[in-house]
Design a protein around this motif. Structure first.
Motif, short mmCIF file in Angstrom:
data_model
loop_
_atom_site.label_atom_id
_atom_site.label_comp_id
_atom_site.label_asym_id
_atom_site.label_seq_id
_atom_site.Cartn_x
_atom_site.Cartn_y
_atom_site.Cartn_z
N MET A 1 0.86 -1.18 0.00
CA MET A 1 0.00 0.00 0.00
C MET A 1 0.89 1.23 0.00
O MET A 1 1.84 1.32 0.80
N ILE A 2 0.62 2.18 -0.88
CA ILE A 2 1.40 3.41 -0.95
C ILE A 2 0.45 4.59 -0.82
O ILE A 2 -0.60 4.64 -1.46
N THR A 3 0.82 5.56 0.03
CA THR A 3 0.08 6.81 0.12
C THR A 3 0.98 7.94 -0.37
O THR A 3 2.19 7.92 -0.14
N SER A 4 0.37 8.90 -1.04
CA SER A 4 1.17 9.99 -1.60
C SER A 4 0.31 11.21 -1.88
O SER A 4 -0.87 11.09 -2.24
N GLN A 5 0.91 12.38 -1.71
CA GLN A 5 0.24 13.62 -2.13
C GLN A 5 0.34 13.82 -3.63
O GLN A 5 -0.40 14.62 -4.20
N LEU A 6 1.26 13.10 -4.24
CA LEU A 6 1.49 13.27 -5.67
C LEU A 6 0.61 12.33 -6.48
O LEU A 6 0.42 11.17 -6.11
N PRO A 7 0.10 12.78 -7.62
CA PRO A 7 -0.62 11.88 -8.52
C PRO A 7 0.36 10.86 -9.10
O PRO A 7 1.56 11.11 -9.20
N ILE A 8 -0.16 9.73 -9.50
CA ILE A 8 0.70 8.65 -9.98
C ILE A 8 1.54 9.09 -11.18
O ILE A 8 2.69 8.67 -11.33
N LYS A 9 1.01 9.96 -12.00
CA LYS A 9 1.74 10.40 -13.20
C LYS A 9 3.02 11.15 -12.85
O LYS A 9 3.92 11.27 -13.70
N ALA A 10 3.14 11.64 -11.60
CA ALA A 10 4.35 12.36 -11.18
C ALA A 10 5.39 11.44 -10.56
O ALA A 10 6.52 11.88 -10.30
N TRP A 11 5.07 10.19 -10.34
CA TRP A 11 5.98 9.29 -9.65
C TRP A 11 7.22 8.97 -10.50
O TRP A 11 8.30 8.72 -9.95
N HIS A 12 7.05 8.94 -11.79
CA HIS A 12 8.17 8.64 -12.67
C HIS A 12 9.31 9.62 -12.46
O HIS A 12 10.49 9.24 -12.37
N ASP A 13 8.96 10.90 -12.33
CA ASP A 13 9.99 11.92 -12.11
C ASP A 13 10.61 11.80 -10.72
O ASP A 13 11.79 12.11 -10.54
N VAL A 14 9.84 11.38 -9.74
CA VAL A 14 10.37 11.22 -8.38
C VAL A 14 11.42 10.12 -8.35
O VAL A 14 12.46 10.25 -7.70
N ILE A 15 11.17 9.04 -9.05
CA ILE A 15 12.14 7.94 -9.09
C ILE A 15 13.40 8.38 -9.83
O ILE A 15 14.52 8.06 -9.42
N GLY A 16 13.20 9.14 -10.90
CA GLY A 16 14.36 9.77 -11.54
C GLY A 16 14.87 9.06 -12.76
O GLY A 16 14.71 9.55 -13.88
N GLU A 17 15.50 7.93 -12.60
CA GLU A 17 16.12 7.23 -13.71
C GLU A 17 15.06 6.43 -14.47
O GLU A 17 14.38 5.58 -13.88
N PRO A 18 14.86 6.69 -15.76
CA PRO A 18 13.75 6.10 -16.51
C PRO A 18 13.67 4.57 -16.45
O PRO A 18 12.58 4.01 -16.31
N THR A 19 14.80 3.91 -16.55
CA THR A 19 14.78 2.44 -16.55
C THR A 19 14.27 1.90 -15.22
O THR A 19 13.42 1.00 -15.17
#
Length: 250
Positions: free
Chosen positions: A197-215
């Protein structure tokens, strides 16, 4: 058989529930009319309840939930935050955990994401599920320290073996290279073996940028998002609503 020796024997055998029931029955005049089978049935029932309660309490202590008092019975479905009542009540059945699916709860600060997550976790503990709660910033701190002092394998096992892992407060800080690798190892090990289970203030579409490295981002999100239920909350902070109500009642 004398009362006190019986109680002593029950306690020595760690049959605390039976001991409590035995003492209560001895104090009731009506219990004299019970048959031996009725006495035994009442004692056994109390012992079963006592053991289930102790196991539940142990699971709750081990989970270390942020909101220990959050429970399904106290969920406010009337609050204007877009909570899908039908979905939430379905989640309370625990089928999603049995099926090893994930859950993502998103929404602005103060709408009750963590509280709702803890309510679901309490229900899971009642159902015999092992739960581990971690705030993401604190988890990464623990993992960093564990890498340095040799505790990483043990910490990693405790996180990955839980039937339900709660990762609270995802983002907004971008992950470091080490954090990306650790998170990848965790989600890879848990994939198909447990629920997250993950809670976040960020929408899922923003998670890619949070992780950073595309792969890494593609691999991590593929293992989290594709089989996840979603609770997308909205509205103003419930803390502000509570404060306003308190002020109006002064």
């Amino acid at each position: 058989m004398l009362d006190h020796p019986t109680l002593d024997h029950l306690k020595a055998l760690r049959l605390d529930g039976m001991a409590e029931a035995f003492a209560e029955l001895q104090a009731q005049d009506a219990a004299a009319d019970f048959s031996h089978a009725e006495w035994l049935g009442l004692l056994v029932d109390r012992e079963v309840v006592s053991r289930e309660t102790k196991r539940f309490e142990a699971r709750m202590r081990s989970a270390r939930l942020r909101h220990v008092g959050a429970c399904p019975e106290d969920v406010d479905y009337r609050a204007r935050r877009g909570l899908d009542k039908t979905l939430f009540q379905s989640l309370l059945t625990g089928r999603w955990i049995t099926d090893k699916r994930n859950l993502i709860i998103t929404g602005p600060c103060g709408v009750g994401k963590t509280w709702l997550g803890c309510a679901l976790a309490q229900r899971a503990c009642r159902d015999g599920v092992t739960v581990v709660y971690k705030r993401m910033p604190r988890l990464f701190e623990e993992l960093e320290l564990a890498h340095g002092d040799g505790r990483f394998p043990r910490l990693f096992r405790s996180i990955t073996k839980a039937q339900l892992l709660i990762l609270d407060d995802w983002g907004p800080d971008r992950l470091t290279a080490t954090q990306r690798r650790d998170l990848m190892e965790i989600v890879e090990e848990r994939y198909g073996r447990g629920s997250t289970m993950i809670t976040s203030q960020l929408p899922i579409k923003a998670w890619h940028d949070v992780i950073g490295e595309p792969t890494f981002a593609d691999a991590i999100l593929d293992r989290i998002v594709h089989n996840a239920y979603r609770l997308e909350l909205e509205g103003q902070s419930m803390r502000k609503s509570i404060t306003k109500m308190d002020d109006e009642n002064l």
